[in-house]
Design a protein around this motif. Structure first.
Motif, short mmCIF file in Angstrom:
data_model
loop_
_atom_site.label_atom_id
_atom_site.label_comp_id
_atom_site.label_asym_id
_atom_site.label_seq_id
_atom_site.Cartn_x
_atom_site.Cartn_y
_atom_site.Cartn_z
N ARG A 162 -50.92 -57.06 -55.84
CA ARG A 162 -51.71 -56.14 -56.42
C ARG A 162 -52.03 -57.61 -57.41
O ARG A 162 -50.86 -58.38 -57.99
CB ARG A 162 -51.49 -55.33 -57.65
CG ARG A 162 -51.91 -53.94 -56.87
CD ARG A 162 -51.83 -52.46 -57.86
NE ARG A 162 -50.50 -53.02 -58.07
CZ ARG A 162 -48.76 -52.33 -57.75
NH1 ARG A 162 -49.50 -51.23 -56.59
NH2 ARG A 162 -48.35 -52.13 -58.23
N VAL A 163 -53.42 -57.94 -57.44
CA VAL A 163 -53.71 -59.15 -58.78
C VAL A 163 -54.21 -58.34 -60.02
O VAL A 163 -54.72 -57.48 -60.22
CB VAL A 163 -55.05 -59.46 -57.82
CG1 VAL A 163 -55.45 -60.84 -58.99
CG2 VAL A 163 -55.57 -59.90 -56.44
N THR A 166 -57.49 -59.96 -62.71
CA THR A 166 -58.60 -58.74 -62.25
C THR A 166 -58.49 -58.81 -61.34
O THR A 166 -58.61 -59.29 -59.96
CB THR A 166 -59.80 -60.58 -63.42
OG1 THR A 166 -61.09 -59.12 -62.89
CG2 THR A 166 -60.10 -61.25 -61.88
N ASP A 167 -59.80 -57.42 -60.85
CA ASP A 167 -60.28 -57.56 -60.04
C ASP A 167 -61.71 -57.23 -59.73
O ASP A 167 -62.25 -56.75 -58.84
CB ASP A 167 -59.95 -56.29 -59.78
CG ASP A 167 -58.58 -55.35 -59.85
OD1 ASP A 167 -58.20 -55.76 -58.93
OD2 ASP A 167 -57.96 -54.24 -60.42
N ASP A 168 -62.24 -58.23 -60.65
CA ASP A 168 -64.00 -58.57 -60.34
C ASP A 168 -63.74 -59.96 -59.76
O ASP A 168 -63.93 -60.54 -59.93
CB ASP A 168 -64.43 -58.43 -61.19
CG ASP A 168 -66.10 -58.42 -61.97
OD1 ASP A 168 -66.36 -59.24 -61.34
OD2 ASP A 168 -66.75 -57.75 -62.12
N SER A 198 -60.40 -57.06 -50.12
CA SER A 198 -61.32 -56.43 -51.23
C SER A 198 -62.39 -55.29 -51.10
O SER A 198 -63.24 -55.35 -50.74
CB SER A 198 -61.98 -57.52 -51.46
OG SER A 198 -62.83 -58.07 -51.68
N GLY A 201 -63.92 -53.40 -56.10
CA GLY A 201 -62.90 -52.99 -57.68
C GLY A 201 -62.00 -52.97 -57.53
O GLY A 201 -60.76 -52.47 -58.48
N ARG A 202 -61.42 -54.24 -56.64
CA ARG A 202 -59.84 -53.60 -56.11
C ARG A 202 -59.30 -54.46 -54.87
O ARG A 202 -60.24 -55.18 -53.74
CB ARG A 202 -58.80 -52.60 -55.48
CG ARG A 202 -57.66 -52.73 -55.71
CD ARG A 202 -56.72 -51.56 -55.43
NE ARG A 202 -57.26 -51.31 -53.76
CZ ARG A 202 -56.74 -50.84 -53.02
NH1 ARG A 202 -55.41 -49.25 -53.91
NH2 ARG A 202 -56.29 -50.48 -51.93
N ILE A 203 -58.55 -55.60 -55.58
CA ILE A 203 -58.81 -57.14 -54.71
C ILE A 203 -57.25 -57.19 -53.94
O ILE A 203 -55.78 -56.42 -55.21
CB ILE A 203 -58.77 -58.29 -55.18
CG1 ILE A 203 -60.20 -58.36 -56.08
CG2 ILE A 203 -57.97 -59.27 -54.43
CD1 ILE A 203 -60.58 -59.15 -56.83
N ARG A 204 -56.54 -56.95 -53.23
CA ARG A 204 -55.13 -57.04 -52.39
C ARG A 204 -54.79 -57.80 -51.60
O ARG A 204 -55.52 -58.29 -50.94
CB ARG A 204 -55.06 -55.79 -52.22
CG ARG A 204 -53.60 -54.92 -51.79
CD ARG A 204 -53.04 -53.90 -51.92
NE ARG A 204 -51.98 -52.93 -51.59
CZ ARG A 204 -51.86 -52.48 -52.78
NH1 ARG A 204 -52.45 -52.63 -53.60
NH2 ARG A 204 -50.35 -52.54 -52.81
#
Lengths: 230, 230
Positions: A162-163, A166-168, A198, A201-204
DNA sequence: TAGGCGATAGGACGGATGTCCTATCCGCGC
DNA sequence: GCGCGGATAGGACATCCGTCCTATCGCCTA
């Protein structure tokens, strides 16, 4: 938002600040998107972030913005301006609902001169922030977006990919100094290669090892803590 | 190279350091091109630059280097590493024959805790360095070389148009984060327009007013002092 | 004076990146 | 369910910029 005392205990502020300073701490809360500090405004207090998440950025004349850093508890805001500049260098905005403990600048200055421990702490913190900036700047300046993104992801992800910052994608683009468009191109490639995912709203990060050769320069992970070291 | 005492007097080090620290100052001299500090080496002393000129840079894995700043008397080197990092972040190289007064890190740390004035001085210095870095970084990140060069020239020239940091186009390219080639293209244009001249080993601004619209962002001149402010 | 070397100058070309513009998608309020 | 707005996706094109390569210039040394 808990009581001032509970934060003081949790972050051991007693050992950093003299009793009268602890006494002077005032709680302030901010909603998402609210400005904690505005660039150019007189800096009136030192802030300890004890709850939530925030980002510091500057806005340029041409309308673009540069994201300088993310904050989460425990962190100190306004140290840069404490001695010297009397106006904030950057704007700080709450990302989530956040809480700070505020300490009037004048008080800090006066008390600091006889509290070497606190000053030494500030010096250490400023020193490492400066070192971090220099590293990030070097990377931003000298590597293509692909490498910058890899560095950022490695440095800011937790153990499950998980980042943290930010997830944006828009914010991320500002942070690594790229256009949204260019970032999207690279993200697409990484995604196609199974390196990351991605969704809205979520980056992984899925495969950190594939990122390492891309980010092999100055960023390094210190024993899984996710902290930036040099 | 003069005597330690004469430098102490000239830069009023008495008022910054306690008597025992002044006592502990040791002179060190460096020839042009000699390394004053090497990135990655343990930081053993705090250095006061009292003579000459130096530059701080880092070298990246891909062989490129990034020039972080120029120094001239009076300046402090190694403050960043004093509390916290125990290794130098950047390499510092003397450009001309230079002299420093060295103060062992251990001594400084011990003494600093009871000398608030000195710590406050360091905090102020670190704060403004950090603020400067952020400004420079924003510009480097978000503007094309043309604007970066204009900003650099305006910020670093004296009243007669002489550039203070460097007269070497290669160094300048590293400093503003561009390739030599690209910098040369822009310099050519500026020269053709009568904005500047650059002969072998000398750079000179001829028409500062034409630079201003190009550099109108964060860099600003503070009343002719040539200092960077925000 | 010839040769060498570092700094400067600039042509050619490709890749990286920014800008502009359209779709598409999703969550949310009506 | 419908429409709206923000986030995401991606095509097209121009430009910025870097790499590679040559040539020239000035200074220094043999």
């Amino acid at each position: 938002m808990e009581s001032v005392e509970s934060y003081v205990r949790r972050y051991d502020l007693d050992s950093l600040l003299s009793a009268d300073l602890v006494e002077a701490l005032r709680p302030r809360t901010f909603g998402p998107g609210e400005l904690i500090a505005r660039a150019g405004d007189p800096s009136t207090s030192l802030l300890f972030l004890v709850e939530g998440r925030a980002k510091a950025y500057s806005r340029l004349e041409n309308g673009m913005s540069v994201l300088a850093s993310f904050f989460r508890p425990f962190d100190v805001l306004g140290e840069v301006e404490l001695f010297g500049a009397e106006r904030y260098t950057l704007s700080v905005e709450a990302i989530e609902a956040s809480a700070c403990l505020a300490l009037p600048t004048a008080l800090v200055k006066k008390a600091a001169l006889r509290n070497g421990r606190f000053l030494a702490y500030l010096c250490g913190r400023l020193g490492s922030k400066l070192a971090d900036r220099i590293v990030a700047e070097s990377i931003n300046l000298r590597y293509p977006v692909e490498n910058r993104l890899a560095s950022f992801l490695l440095a800011s992800m937790d153990d499950e990919g998980r980042v943290l910052g930010t997830d944006d994608l828009g914010e991320l683009a500002d942070f690594i100094g790229a256009s949204y468009r260019q970032l999207a191109r690279v993200v697409r490639r990484f995604r196609a290669e199974g390196i990351m995912e991605s969704t809205r709203g979520r980056i992984r990060v899925l495969d950190a090892r594939r990122l390492e050769p891309l980010a092999r320069d100055l960023y390094q992970r210190s024993g899984g803590s996710g902290k930036l070291i040099l």
